[in-house]
Motif scaffolding. Structure first.
Motif, PDB file in Angstrom:
ATOM      1  N   LYS A  21       0.836  -1.209   0.000  1.00 59.70           N
ATOM      2  CA  LYS A  21       0.000   0.000   0.000  1.00 59.70           C
ATOM      3  C   LYS A  21       0.868   1.254   0.000  1.00 59.70           C
ATOM      4  O   LYS A  21       0.563   2.237  -0.667  1.00 59.70           O
ATOM      5  CB  LYS A  21      -0.934  -0.015   1.208  1.00 59.70           C
ATOM      6  N   ALA A  22       1.959   1.219   0.769  1.00 56.09           N
ATOM      7  CA  ALA A  22       2.862   2.365   0.781  1.00 56.09           C
ATOM      8  C   ALA A  22       3.498   2.549  -0.587  1.00 56.09           C
ATOM      9  O   ALA A  22       3.658   3.679  -1.072  1.00 56.09           O
ATOM     10  CB  ALA A  22       3.929   2.177   1.851  1.00 56.09           C
ATOM     11  N   ASP A  23       3.881   1.428  -1.242  1.00 55.15           N
ATOM     12  CA  ASP A  23       4.455   1.514  -2.587  1.00 55.15           C
ATOM     13  C   ASP A  23       3.485   2.178  -3.560  1.00 55.15           C
ATOM     14  O   ASP A  23       3.887   2.971  -4.427  1.00 55.15           O
ATOM     15  CB  ASP A  23       4.809   0.116  -3.098  1.00 55.15           C
ATOM     16  N   ALA A  24       2.197   1.844  -3.431  1.00 57.93           N
ATOM     17  CA  ALA A  24       1.197   2.440  -4.324  1.00 57.93           C
ATOM     18  C   ALA A  24       1.101   3.937  -4.089  1.00 57.93           C
ATOM     19  O   ALA A  24       0.981   4.730  -5.041  1.00 57.93           O
ATOM     20  CB  ALA A  24      -0.159   1.768  -4.102  1.00 57.93           C
ATOM     21  N   LEU A  25       1.153   4.341  -2.825  1.00 58.51           N
ATOM     22  CA  LEU A  25       1.122   5.772  -2.523  1.00 58.51           C
ATOM     23  C   LEU A  25       2.334   6.476  -3.112  1.00 58.51           C
ATOM     24  O   LEU A  25       2.222   7.528  -3.751  1.00 58.51           O
ATOM     25  CB  LEU A  25       1.084   5.975  -1.003  1.00 58.51           C
ATOM     26  N   VAL A  26       3.526   5.888  -2.918  1.00 56.38           N
ATOM     27  CA  VAL A  26       4.760   6.500  -3.414  1.00 56.38           C
ATOM     28  C   VAL A  26       4.759   6.561  -4.942  1.00 56.38           C
ATOM     29  O   VAL A  26       5.222   7.540  -5.540  1.00 56.38           O
ATOM     30  CB  VAL A  26       5.975   5.724  -2.883  1.00 56.38           C
ATOM     31  N   ALA A  27       4.223   5.516  -5.583  1.00 56.10           N
ATOM     32  CA  ALA A  27       4.182   5.491  -7.050  1.00 56.10           C
ATOM     33  C   ALA A  27       3.349   6.639  -7.613  1.00 56.10           C
ATOM     34  O   ALA A  27       3.599   7.100  -8.738  1.00 56.10           O
ATOM     35  CB  ALA A  27       3.635   4.148  -7.538  1.00 56.10           C
ATOM     36  N   ALA A  28       2.394   7.122  -6.838  1.00 52.99           N
ATOM     37  CA  ALA A  28       1.580   8.265  -7.274  1.00 52.99           C
ATOM     38  C   ALA A  28       2.318   9.578  -7.147  1.00 52.99           C
ATOM     39  O   ALA A  28       1.820  10.609  -7.595  1.00 52.99           O
ATOM     40  CB  ALA A  28       0.289   8.306  -6.457  1.00 52.99           C
ATOM     41  N   ARG A  29       3.515   9.550  -6.512  1.00 54.09           N
ATOM     42  CA  ARG A  29       4.383  10.717  -6.364  1.00 54.09           C
ATOM     43  C   ARG A  29       3.635  11.926  -5.799  1.00 54.09           C
ATOM     44  O   ARG A  29       3.550  12.979  -6.434  1.00 54.09           O
ATOM     45  CB  ARG A  29       5.058  11.064  -7.697  1.00 54.09           C
ATOM     46  N   PRO A  30       3.075  11.805  -4.596  1.00 53.84           N
ATOM     47  CA  PRO A  30       2.384  12.945  -4.004  1.00 53.84           C
ATOM     48  C   PRO A  30       3.334  14.125  -3.780  1.00 53.84           C
ATOM     49  O   PRO A  30       4.553  13.945  -3.666  1.00 53.84           O
ATOM     50  CB  PRO A  30       1.872  12.398  -2.666  1.00 53.84           C
ATOM     51  N   ALA A  31       2.768  15.314  -3.708  1.00 53.36           N
ATOM     52  CA  ALA A  31       3.576  16.530  -3.617  1.00 53.36           C
ATOM     53  C   ALA A  31       4.488  16.540  -2.407  1.00 53.36           C
ATOM     54  O   ALA A  31       5.567  17.143  -2.427  1.00 53.36           O
ATOM     55  CB  ALA A  31       2.655  17.755  -3.599  1.00 53.36           C
ATOM     56  N   VAL A  32       4.078  15.859  -1.319  1.00 48.26           N
ATOM     57  CA  VAL A  32       4.876  15.873  -0.092  1.00 48.26           C
ATOM     58  C   VAL A  32       6.263  15.292  -0.307  1.00 48.26           C
ATOM     59  O   VAL A  32       7.200  15.614   0.423  1.00 48.26           O
ATOM     60  CB  VAL A  32       4.133  15.106   1.029  1.00 48.26           C
ATOM     61  N   LEU A  33       6.460  14.459  -1.342  1.00 49.63           N
ATOM     62  CA  LEU A  33       7.765  13.860  -1.591  1.00 49.63           C
ATOM     63  C   LEU A  33       8.739  14.822  -2.260  1.00 49.63           C
ATOM     64  O   LEU A  33       9.935  14.529  -2.337  1.00 49.63           O
ATOM     65  CB  LEU A  33       7.622  12.602  -2.447  1.00 49.63           C
ATOM     66  N   ALA A  34       8.275  15.962  -2.737  1.00 46.57           N
ATOM     67  CA  ALA A  34       9.134  16.964  -3.402  1.00 46.57           C
ATOM     68  C   ALA A  34      10.000  16.298  -4.469  1.00 46.57           C
ATOM     69  O   ALA A  34      11.216  16.513  -4.547  1.00 46.57           O
ATOM     70  CB  ALA A  34      10.005  17.701  -2.373  1.00 46.57           C
ATOM     71  N   ALA A  35       9.377  15.482  -5.305  1.00 47.17           N
ATOM     72  CA  ALA A  35      10.117  14.642  -6.253  1.00 47.17           C
ATOM     73  C   ALA A  35      10.329  15.337  -7.589  1.00 47.17           C
ATOM     74  O   ALA A  35       9.459  16.043  -8.098  1.00 47.17           O
ATOM     75  CB  ALA A  35       9.363  13.338  -6.480  1.00 47.17           C
ATOM     76  N   SER A  36      11.509  15.129  -8.162  1.00 47.81           N
ATOM     77  CA  SER A  36      11.823  15.572  -9.513  1.00 47.81           C
ATOM     78  C   SER A  36      11.616  14.409 -10.484  1.00 47.81           C
ATOM     79  O   SER A  36      11.626  13.242 -10.069  1.00 47.81           O
ATOM     80  CB  SER A  36      13.276  16.056  -9.591  1.00 47.81           C
ATOM     81  N   PRO A  37      11.463  14.687 -11.795  1.00 47.50           N
ATOM     82  CA  PRO A  37      11.202  13.606 -12.755  1.00 47.50           C
ATOM     83  C   PRO A  37      12.299  12.561 -12.817  1.00 47.50           C
ATOM     84  O   PRO A  37      12.035  11.403 -13.171  1.00 47.50           O
ATOM     85  CB  PRO A  37      11.078  14.360 -14.089  1.00 47.50           C
ATOM     86  N   ASN A  38      13.541  12.923 -12.490  1.00 42.19           N
ATOM     87  CA  ASN A  38      14.661  11.998 -12.640  1.00 42.19           C
ATOM     88  C   ASN A  38      14.888  11.124 -11.408  1.00 42.19           C
ATOM     89  O   ASN A  38      15.922  10.459 -11.314  1.00 42.19           O
ATOM     90  CB  ASN A  38      15.946  12.780 -12.936  1.00 42.19           C
ATOM     91  N   GLU A  39      13.945  11.091 -10.496  1.00 42.34           N
ATOM     92  CA  GLU A  39      14.146  10.372  -9.242  1.00 42.34           C
ATOM     93  C   GLU A  39      13.383   9.044  -9.228  1.00 42.34           C
ATOM     94  O   GLU A  39      12.306   8.929  -9.810  1.00 42.34           O
ATOM     95  CB  GLU A  39      13.688  11.228  -8.055  1.00 42.34           C
ATOM     96  N   THR A  40      13.974   8.082  -8.546  1.00 37.94           N
ATOM     97  CA  THR A  40      13.295   6.816  -8.268  1.00 37.94           C
ATOM     98  C   THR A  40      13.391   6.549  -6.767  1.00 37.94           C
ATOM     99  O   THR A  40      14.238   7.119  -6.067  1.00 37.94           O
ATOM    100  CB  THR A  40      13.931   5.652  -9.042  1.00 37.94           C
ATOM    101  N   PHE A  41      12.517   5.674  -6.279  1.00 42.92           N
ATOM    102  CA  PHE A  41      12.436   5.410  -4.841  1.00 42.92           C
ATOM    103  C   PHE A  41      12.660   3.926  -4.585  1.00 42.92           C
ATOM    104  O   PHE A  41      12.156   3.069  -5.318  1.00 42.92           O
ATOM    105  CB  PHE A  41      11.076   5.848  -4.303  1.00 42.92           C
ATOM    106  N   GLN A  42      13.399   3.618  -3.524  1.00 44.49           N
ATOM    107  CA  GLN A  42      13.723   2.244  -3.180  1.00 44.49           C
ATOM    108  C   GLN A  42      13.230   1.973  -1.759  1.00 44.49           C
ATOM    109  O   GLN A  42      13.679   2.631  -0.816  1.00 44.49           O
ATOM    110  CB  GLN A  42      15.234   1.998  -3.255  1.00 44.49           C
ATOM    111  N   ARG A  43      12.305   1.032  -1.645  1.00 44.24           N
ATOM    112  CA  ARG A  43      11.822   0.680  -0.315  1.00 44.24           C
ATOM    113  C   ARG A  43      12.896  -0.079   0.441  1.00 44.24           C
ATOM    114  O   ARG A  43      13.556  -0.962  -0.093  1.00 44.24           O
ATOM    115  CB  ARG A  43      10.543  -0.159  -0.414  1.00 44.24           C
ATOM    116  N   ARG A  44      13.051   0.288   1.709  1.00 37.80           N
ATOM    117  CA  ARG A  44      13.970  -0.410   2.598  1.00 37.80           C
ATOM    118  C   ARG A  44      13.165  -1.331   3.513  1.00 37.80           C
ATOM    119  O   ARG A  44      12.172  -1.910   3.112  1.00 37.80           O
ATOM    120  CB  ARG A  44      14.793   0.611   3.394  1.00 37.80           C
TER     121      ARG A  44
END
Length: 622
Positions: A21-44
């Motif tokens: 469920k957290a992965d699904a939230l992160v995949a939506a790239r909500p504004a709180v993540l302050a993400a740029s287009p060139n970024e990827t996320f790795q779950r620990r």
């Protein structure tokens, strides 16, 4: 750091489902993540505690690790996202990933930070995006050796364009002179049989073991009888260190639901024999030194503290920063000592009370840090203090949270604001502290820990505000200011366990109201009341109104003081250009035409939409 709501489901979620469920939230790239287009996320790792799941993430930029890009998604047992703790405050944007500086030149800069170097572990390219500063490409090198303070394992980030040092991260975290390992007396140990010999190694968790620091070999013997009770014996020092490590392992499981010191069922070798009045953790081991009498200092609070650094290191965000790392480890050391409850070393809130390392008794007193020359109260200079001295306000906060001002059988403790606090007990206190650590990011600080512990209390005790209000009262009591990200609590529990001082100080009449009052967004005015009595005179011509209002856009807020006779004294006007957080200031007013006794009101109104806040506390001195 904001809460991101998701619909709750009816079925409790296991950690794997929570991660999905957290992965699904992160995949939506909500504004709180302050993400740029060139970024990827790795779950620990996914950490679970008290029905909550903490899903930690790192990020990369064009494949390069982002230092400061970490975040944590918190979900409840129903799968709803309760909170998202994010280190970065602004997007990276477009950043060149071609270095101008050679890796060898950067490594030379890194090695120059130490007095001596025994090993260069490696150099790699990273992106540094810490403390709200613009992101930069950097070479990251980890070196071993010695610094001016002693043993060092130092990670250095060097600007890949200019050669400037952007960040230093010391892995060696130490505590000077706490506890005496030989004091535990006769103990039972869970050891490992290997043929006809036995090892000081846990049979179920083989990375929990104790070794001779001279050879890095685990102590062994043929009879499974260990030590001779003499503090100068390394084997005896290892008996007590191993005993504490095993007991702490049990405490982590029973009280916190954690699987070992490293969170994965294990720990690090403890090595007794450091030729120094010291002990330290460096990310790979715990080294135990001796006192001036040559006795090895592997007591409950020393070993508990050093392994506590490892726990801090293996929760999200790594070792705590900005002067918080030693108080964090002290809280874990205290909880370990209380869980063990060995009559030979009765649990307390002194650090090093048994060792007398250099002839001066305990090195820290959690109930009154000033006894060791440390600050009881937080100030803006605290994050820059020497790390052990900076532990004072945090240790004081934890003591008030656990034991309260009355001490509950321990020493009484004064506060920085004259309030009284009723403690929650050591087990609830460490549970709140640990769950705050599970929200930790690489931007940790005293101010962030205030928000994280309040959020933890609210999540852990959803039907009560008592625990939340105690956490808040304890932070207020050590002068850590309210933050715009702080949550609020209403509709449960009892009244806040803090009692403002009621006796006017000599020469004046004063009162405090520390009860939160929510300010409606673009709504009607609200008030908070202070009743003054027993002050049979007129108010002063230099009366003061000290206010602490938490708000995400303070220009929205208008503040007035309303006298008992209804006269209004303007304190603060609104401003469409003042976008800063919070109103923390003291106003001076001529109130000499007013009688002091009566109900005085602080009136607040939010006149614009979107941003919200509340009156945290205010004090009137007439």
């Amino acid at each position: 750091m904001v809460a991101v709501a998701q619909p709750a489901t009816a079925v409790p979620q296991d950690p794997q489902t929570a991660a999905a469920k957290a992965d699904a939230l992160v995949a939506a790239r909500p504004a709180v993540l302050a993400a740029s287009p060139n970024e990827t996320f790795q779950r620990r790792q996914v950490y679970s505690s008290s029905g909550l799941n903490y899903v930690a993430y790192d990020r990369t930029y064009n494949g390069f690790p982002v230092i400061g890009g970490d975040f944590v998604v918190v979900t409840d047992s129903a799968g709803a996202t309760k909170y998202t703790s994010v280190s970065m405050t602004q997007p990276i944007g477009e950043l060149s990933t071609t270095p101008k500086l050679a890796d060898t030149a950067a490594a030379a800069v890194a090695t120059s930070q130490l007095k001596t170097v025994t090993e260069v572990e490696g150099t790699k390219l990273v992106v540094v995006a810490l403390d709200g500063k613009p992101a930069k490409l950097a070479w990251e090198t980890t070196v071993r050796g010695t610094s001016a303070e002693g043993p060092s394992r130092l990670t250095v980030d060097v600007d890949a364009a200019t050669g400037a040092v952007l960040r230093e991260y010391e892995h060696v975290t130490d505590v000077s002179g706490t506890g005496t390992g030989w004091i535990n007396g006769s103990v039972t140990l869970d050891t490992t049989q290997s043929g006809s010999s036995y090892l000081l190694q846990d049979p179920s968790h083989t990375t929990v073991r104790c070794q001779d620091a001279a050879t890095n070999t685990t102590f062994s013997g043929s009879d499974n009888v260990w030590g001779n009770g003499t503090g100068t014996s390394k084997e005896t020092g290892c008996v007590d260190a191993f005993y504490v490590a095993q007991k702490q392992y049990a405490m982590l499981s029973a009280w916190l639901g954690r699987n070992g010191q490293n969170g994965s069922g294990g720990a690090w070798p403890i090595r007794v024999g450091l030729n120094d009045q010291n002990a330290y953790y460096d990310g790979t081991q715990v080294q135990i030194g001796k006192n001036t009498a040559g006795q090895w200092i592997s007591s409950a609070d020393v070993v508990g503290h050093e392994l506590g650094h490892g726990i801090d290191d293996t929760t999200p965000g790594g070792i705590s920063r900005s002067g918080t790392q030693e108080f964090v480890a002290d809280t874990i050391g205290a909880a370990t000592e209380w869980y063990i409850n060995n009559p030979n070393d009765a649990p307390d809130y002194q650090v090093g009370e048994e060792v007398n390392l250099v002839g001066s008794g305990p090195i820290r007193y959690m109930y009154n840090p000033s006894l060791a020359g440390d600050d009881n109260c937080y100030s803006s200079s605290t994050p820059g203090d020497e790390v052990h001295a900076a532990a004072g306000p945090g240790n004081h906060w934890f003591y008030l949270l656990a034991q309260g001002t009355g001490g509950a059988g321990q020493p009484s403790s004064t506060t920085c604001n004259g309030s009284t606090v009723t403690g929650l007990g050591i087990q609830n206190a460490i549970k709140i502290m640990y769950n705050a650590m599970l929200m930790k990011t690489s931007s940790s600080s005293y101010l962030k820990y205030r928000t994280w512990t309040l959020t933890a209390a609210k999540n852990l005790f959803p039907t009560s505000c008592t625990e939340f209000n105690t956490v808040k009262a304890a932070w207020d009591a050590v002068s850590v200011p309210a933050q715009s990200a702080d949550p609020t609590c209403s509709g449960g529990g009892t009244t806040p366990p803090t009692t403002p001082p009621t006796t006017p100080p000599t020469g004046g009449c004063t009162g405090t109201n520390a009860t939160d009052v929510t300010i409606p967004d673009a709504g009607a005015a609200i008030t908070s009341t202070i009743t003054i009595s027993g002050c049979a005179r007129a108010a002063s011509a230099t009366s003061t109104i000290a206010v602490n209002v938490v708000h995400t856009y303070r220009g929205d807020v208008k503040l007035d003081l309303v006298a008992p006779d209804g006269t209004v004294y303007a304190l603060k006007a609104t401003s469409s250009s003042d976008s800063a957080d919070n109103i923390v200031t003291t106003y001076t007013k001529n109130l000499s035409s007013e009688a002091a006794n009566g109900d005085w009101k602080l009136r607040a109104q939010d006149v614009y939409s979107t941003d919200t806040g509340y009156i945290n506390t205010w004090t009137l001195t007439l």
